[in-house]
Design a protein around this motif. Structure first.
Motif, PDB file in Angstrom:
ATOM      1  N   LEU A 131      22.081  65.192  29.799  1.00 53.91           N
ATOM      2  CA  LEU A 131      22.485  63.812  29.713  1.00 53.91           C
ATOM      3  C   LEU A 131      22.187  62.961  31.275  1.00 53.91           C
ATOM      4  O   LEU A 131      21.932  61.936  31.252  1.00 53.91           O
ATOM      5  N   SER A 132      22.045  64.080  32.336  1.00 58.26           N
ATOM      6  CA  SER A 132      21.623  63.393  33.657  1.00 58.26           C
ATOM      7  C   SER A 132      20.150  62.937  33.419  1.00 58.26           C
ATOM      8  O   SER A 132      19.585  61.965  33.900  1.00 58.26           O
ATOM      9  N   VAL A 133      19.380  63.850  32.731  1.00 59.88           N
ATOM     10  CA  VAL A 133      17.742  63.259  32.544  1.00 59.88           C
ATOM     11  C   VAL A 133      17.793  62.172  31.769  1.00 59.88           C
ATOM     12  O   VAL A 133      16.980  61.374  32.182  1.00 59.88           O
ATOM     13  N   MET A 134      18.753  61.939  30.680  1.00 55.65           N
ATOM     14  CA  MET A 134      18.607  60.893  29.722  1.00 55.65           C
ATOM     15  C   MET A 134      18.898  59.678  30.613  1.00 55.65           C
ATOM     16  O   MET A 134      18.304  58.511  30.372  1.00 55.65           O
ATOM     17  N   ALA A 135      19.698  59.694  31.495  1.00 54.14           N
ATOM     18  CA  ALA A 135      20.374  58.548  32.230  1.00 54.14           C
ATOM     19  C   ALA A 135      19.592  58.317  33.374  1.00 54.14           C
ATOM     20  O   ALA A 135      19.723  57.066  34.052  1.00 54.14           O
ATOM     21  N   SER A 136      18.738  59.117  34.058  1.00 58.54           N
ATOM     22  CA  SER A 136      18.073  59.052  35.283  1.00 58.54           C
ATOM     23  C   SER A 136      16.988  57.886  35.479  1.00 58.54           C
ATOM     24  O   SER A 136      16.619  57.227  36.351  1.00 58.54           O
ATOM     25  N   GLY A 137      16.257  57.797  34.164  1.00 62.04           N
ATOM     26  CA  GLY A 137      15.048  57.009  34.180  1.00 62.04           C
ATOM     27  C   GLY A 137      13.861  57.702  34.753  1.00 62.04           C
ATOM     28  O   GLY A 137      12.895  57.186  34.689  1.00 62.04           O
ATOM     29  N   LEU A 138      14.169  59.026  34.942  1.00 63.18           N
ATOM     30  CA  LEU A 138      12.939  60.053  35.493  1.00 63.18           C
ATOM     31  C   LEU A 138      12.122  60.551  34.585  1.00 63.18           C
ATOM     32  O   LEU A 138      12.711  60.181  33.236  1.00 63.18           O
ATOM     33  N   ASN A 139      11.335  61.231  34.611  1.00 64.81           N
ATOM     34  CA  ASN A 139      10.562  61.876  33.440  1.00 64.81           C
ATOM     35  C   ASN A 139      11.212  62.494  32.661  1.00 64.81           C
ATOM     36  O   ASN A 139      11.522  64.109  33.023  1.00 64.81           O
ATOM     37  N   GLY A 140      11.300  62.278  31.294  1.00 61.94           N
ATOM     38  CA  GLY A 140      12.077  63.137  30.231  1.00 61.94           C
ATOM     39  C   GLY A 140      11.183  64.103  29.541  1.00 61.94           C
ATOM     40  O   GLY A 140      11.488  64.655  28.678  1.00 61.94           O
ATOM     41  N   GLN A 141       9.700  63.807  29.888  1.00 62.06           N
ATOM     42  CA  GLN A 141       8.831  64.659  29.000  1.00 62.06           C
ATOM     43  C   GLN A 141       8.688  66.073  29.634  1.00 62.06           C
ATOM     44  O   GLN A 141       8.022  67.001  28.952  1.00 62.06           O
ATOM     45  N   SER A 142       8.727  65.788  30.856  1.00 62.49           N
ATOM     46  CA  SER A 142       8.627  67.240  31.527  1.00 62.49           C
ATOM     47  C   SER A 142       9.675  67.183  32.804  1.00 62.49           C
ATOM     48  O   SER A 142       9.667  66.500  33.902  1.00 62.49           O
ATOM     49  N   PHE A 143      10.558  68.527  32.842  1.00 62.47           N
ATOM     50  CA  PHE A 143      11.462  68.557  33.742  1.00 62.47           C
ATOM     51  C   PHE A 143      12.039  70.027  33.839  1.00 62.47           C
ATOM     52  O   PHE A 143      11.738  70.856  32.826  1.00 62.47           O
TER      53      PHE A 143
END
Length: 245
Positions: A131-143
């Motif tokens: 959920l934090s990745v989704m909402a961060s606006g940061l790279n969700g393709q590689s984390f």
């Protein structure tokens, strides 16, 4: 035939809105089980009481078996936790918060279940990390999730430098968490270690009414703190994310 090990999500702390984060079919399946492996038995009972308000438990709570699996559980004790499943009984693996086996000691039990041919079924529910990745606006393709960082200041600063360098090289979002009462120290360390244009997200109390998720550059965070605007995250579960530019 062996029973099935169901990976049952828990709420992230909001006990007033179960149906908002735990699907109805997950609640119903949870209510049907008579055996659970949980990180904390007390927390598990509280969750089952909450489920019982929506879906009556198949048996009285005092008759439901709850065995604990946490960081103090020795590896040699895991096999005994699977014995009811090998005898044909279904079981639920339950974390204190969020989904089991992710940033959670349950992963070892899941691996052992696979080794013994026990079916494993993950159920839908809230994950603070995703959920934090989704909402961060940061790279969700590689984390990448890095768990807890060192508590020693020098070691922590070194680790943050390494994560920022990896993020810059691979364009990869880096996630980590901290003991809630040390959130302020973690943010201070982040700002001291990272370049001014590195993006930092602070995601607190995800899925709760007090939820707060904010992404801005390290320089912007510094200016905010200098103006006395500290995030309201003291003693609140928080996920930290960074993406170097």
């Amino acid at each position: 035939m062996p029973g099935t090990l169901y990976l049952i999500p828990n709420t992230l702390g909001d006990t007033e809105a179960l149906s908002h984060v735990i699907p109805e079919h997950v609640q119903a399946l949870t209510a049907s089980l008579g055996y659970f492996v949980a990180e904390n038995a007390k927390t598990a009972r509280a969750f089952l009481k909450l489920v019982n308000t929506q879906h009556p438990l198949a048996r009285p709570l005092q008759e439901i078996r709850i065995d604990e699996l946490n960081v103090n559980t020795p590896a040699q004790a895991l096999a005994a936790l699977l014995e009811p499943l090998q005898a044909g009984q279904d079981a639920g693996l339950l974390s204190e918060a969020g989904v089991p086996a992710v940033a959670d000691p349950g992963a070892d039990l899941v691996r052992l279940a696979h080794q013994h041919g026990i079916p494993v079924r993950p159920l839908v529910g809230p994950s603070s990390l995703l959920l934090s990745v989704m909402a961060s606006g940061l790279n969700g393709q590689s984390f990448a999730f890095n768990g807890y960082l060192p508590t020693d200041a020098a070691a922590r600063a070194k680790r943050l430098k390494e994560l920022e360098a990896r993020s810059r090289q691979d364009k990869q979002t880096q996630l980590f968490i901290e003991t809630p009462y040390r959130n302020a120290a973690m943010l201070d360390a982040l700002l001291a270690s990272c370049a001014g244009n590195t993006l930092i997200c602070v995601a607190t109390d995800i899925s709760l009414p007090s939820e707060s998720i904010r992404t801005q550059s390290s320089a912007q965070w510094k200016a905010q703190l200098a103006a006395g605007k500290t995030p309201d995250f003291h003693k609140k579960p928080t996920v930290f994310l960074l993406l170097a530019q």
